[in-house]
Design a protein around this motif. Structure first.
Motif, PDB file in Angstrom:
ATOM      1  N   VAL A  62      24.397  80.469  22.281  1.00  0.00           N
ATOM      2  CA  VAL A  62      23.146  79.802  21.881  1.00  0.00           C
ATOM      3  C   VAL A  62      22.760  80.199  20.453  1.00  0.00           C
ATOM      4  O   VAL A  62      22.350  79.348  19.650  1.00  0.00           O
ATOM      5  N   LYS A  97      22.032  77.897  17.191  1.00  0.00           N
ATOM      6  CA  LYS A  97      20.763  78.015  16.440  1.00  0.00           C
ATOM      7  C   LYS A  97      21.042  78.205  14.958  1.00  0.00           C
ATOM      8  O   LYS A  97      20.376  77.628  14.103  1.00  0.00           O
ATOM      9  N   LYS A 127      16.180  73.015  19.920  1.00  0.00           N
ATOM     10  CA  LYS A 127      16.302  73.499  21.305  1.00  0.00           C
ATOM     11  C   LYS A 127      16.920  72.472  22.238  1.00  0.00           C
ATOM     12  O   LYS A 127      17.797  72.790  23.038  1.00  0.00           O
ATOM     13  N   ASP A 128      16.440  71.217  22.145  1.00  0.00           N
ATOM     14  CA  ASP A 128      16.959  70.162  23.036  1.00  0.00           C
ATOM     15  C   ASP A 128      18.447  69.918  22.806  1.00  0.00           C
ATOM     16  O   ASP A 128      19.210  69.718  23.750  1.00  0.00           O
ATOM     17  N   ILE A 159      20.574  72.099  21.641  1.00  0.00           N
ATOM     18  CA  ILE A 159      21.303  73.274  22.143  1.00  0.00           C
ATOM     19  C   ILE A 159      21.501  73.146  23.647  1.00  0.00           C
ATOM     20  O   ILE A 159      22.612  73.313  24.159  1.00  0.00           O
ATOM     21  N   ARG A 160      20.419  72.819  24.353  1.00  0.00           N
ATOM     22  CA  ARG A 160      20.514  72.665  25.822  1.00  0.00           C
ATOM     23  C   ARG A 160      21.569  71.618  26.187  1.00  0.00           C
ATOM     24  O   ARG A 160      22.380  71.817  27.090  1.00  0.00           O
ATOM     25  N   LEU A 172      20.105  79.100  31.771  1.00  0.00           N
ATOM     26  CA  LEU A 172      19.754  78.561  30.447  1.00  0.00           C
ATOM     27  C   LEU A 172      18.319  78.853  29.995  1.00  0.00           C
ATOM     28  O   LEU A 172      18.125  79.278  28.845  1.00  0.00           O
ATOM     29  N   MET A 180      17.660  80.838  26.509  1.00  0.00           N
ATOM     30  CA  MET A 180      16.911  80.182  25.432  1.00  0.00           C
ATOM     31  C   MET A 180      15.723  81.050  24.995  1.00  0.00           C
ATOM     32  O   MET A 180      15.461  81.197  23.796  1.00  0.00           O
ATOM     33  N   LYS A 181      15.026  81.637  25.970  1.00  0.00           N
ATOM     34  CA  LYS A 181      13.891  82.514  25.655  1.00  0.00           C
ATOM     35  C   LYS A 181      14.358  83.728  24.858  1.00  0.00           C
ATOM     36  O   LYS A 181      13.716  84.144  23.895  1.00  0.00           O
ATOM     37  N   GLU A 221      15.136  82.852  21.314  1.00  0.00           N
ATOM     38  CA  GLU A 221      13.877  82.647  20.581  1.00  0.00           C
ATOM     39  C   GLU A 221      13.264  83.997  20.196  1.00  0.00           C
ATOM     40  O   GLU A 221      12.742  84.171  19.099  1.00  0.00           O
TER      41      GLU A 221
END
Length: 198
Positions: A24, A28, A34-35, A37-38, A59, A63-64, A67
Motif C-alpha cells: 500500500v 501511495k 485511497k480508492d 489503492i483499494r 484492507l 489503509m489506516k 495513513e
C-alpha cells in the motif's frame, strides 16, 4: 495527525501484515488516491491472499496504518532494514489500535522497564479483565473474540521481534533505529517509543 480511536478487536482480522502495508505504501508513493489503492489491491491481489474475504478484512486496517505512518517514515519503511520495517509496522499498529497501544504501554513496556523478560498468560488475562471493567465495549466482547485477540497480540509481538519464539514467553528488547527515534520524538510521539520498551 491525531486519529481519535476507540477500543476495537480489528487486530483479529489484521495482525502484523508487514508485506501488505509495504504494498500500500508503494502505491501511495506513486501518488494513487485511497480508492485507486483499494481497487488495485483487490483487482491485482497485491496482498497475495487466497480469498477475497481475507482482503476485505485486512484492507481497512492496512489503509489506516498507511495513513498513520506519514511520508518520512513511509520512505524509511520502504528503504530501510527489516528491523526498521518491523519497528515502523509495530508503531503503525499501536497508532491505529488504542487497545493494543495500551497493552504495549501498560504490560510490555512496564515489564521491559523493570527488566522482566517474561510475558505470561496471566499478564494478558489481567490486562483484558481490567479493560473489560473499564469499558462496556470490551466487556461485551465474546470469550472467543477475546481469546482470538490475545493470540493476535502474541503474534504481533512475535513478528515484530519482541517475542523470541512463536510459542514462547520470553521478551526481546527492540533496537530502535536513531532515525525512527528522532523522528517520533520530533513529531511529539515519543510515547510510542516508550511503549516499545525504550
Amino acid at each position: 495527525m491525531t486519529i481519535e480511536l476507540e477500543y476495537s478487536s480489528s487486530l483479529n482480522g489484521a495482525s502484523f501484515l508487514l508485506f501488505e502495508l509495504k504494498q500500500v505504501l508503494k502505491l501511495k508513493q506513486l501518488g494513487l488516491a485511497k480508492d485507486e489503492i483499494r481497487k488495485r489491491v483487490k483487482e491485482e491481489n497485491l496482498f497475495q491472499f487466497n480469498n477475497q474475504g481475507r482482503i476485505h478484512r485486512a484492507l481497512p486496517s492496512v489503509m489506516k496504518r498507511a495513513e498513520a505512518i506519514g511520508e518520512n517514515l513511509a520512505a524509511l519503511m520502504l528503504e530501510g532494514s527489516i528491523e526498521m520495517e518491523k519497528t515502523l509496522n509495530l508503531y503503525a499498529i499501536m497508532k491505529t489500535d488504542l487497545l493494543f497501544f495500551e497493552f504495549m504501554d501498560e504490560v510490555i513496556a512496564e515489564k521491559l522497564h523493570n527488566n522482566d523478560y517474561l510475558i505470561e498468560k496471566k499478564d494478558i488475562n489481567l490486562f483484558f479483565t481490567s479493560k473489560a471493567e473499564q469499558s462496556e465495549k470490551v466487556a461485551a466482547w465474546s470469550d472467543m473474540n477475546v481469546e482470538k485477540l490475545k493470540r493476535a497480540y502474541m503474534q504481533v509481538l512475535y513478528e515484530s521481534g519482541m517475542l523470541r519464539t512463536r510459542k514462547g514467553k520470553e521478551l526481546n528488547r527492540l533496537i530502535i533505529d536513531m532515525q525512527i527515534r528522532n523522528h517520533l520524538t520530533q513529531i511529539g510521539e515519543a510515547r510510542y517509543i516508550h511503549a516499545m520498551g525504550e
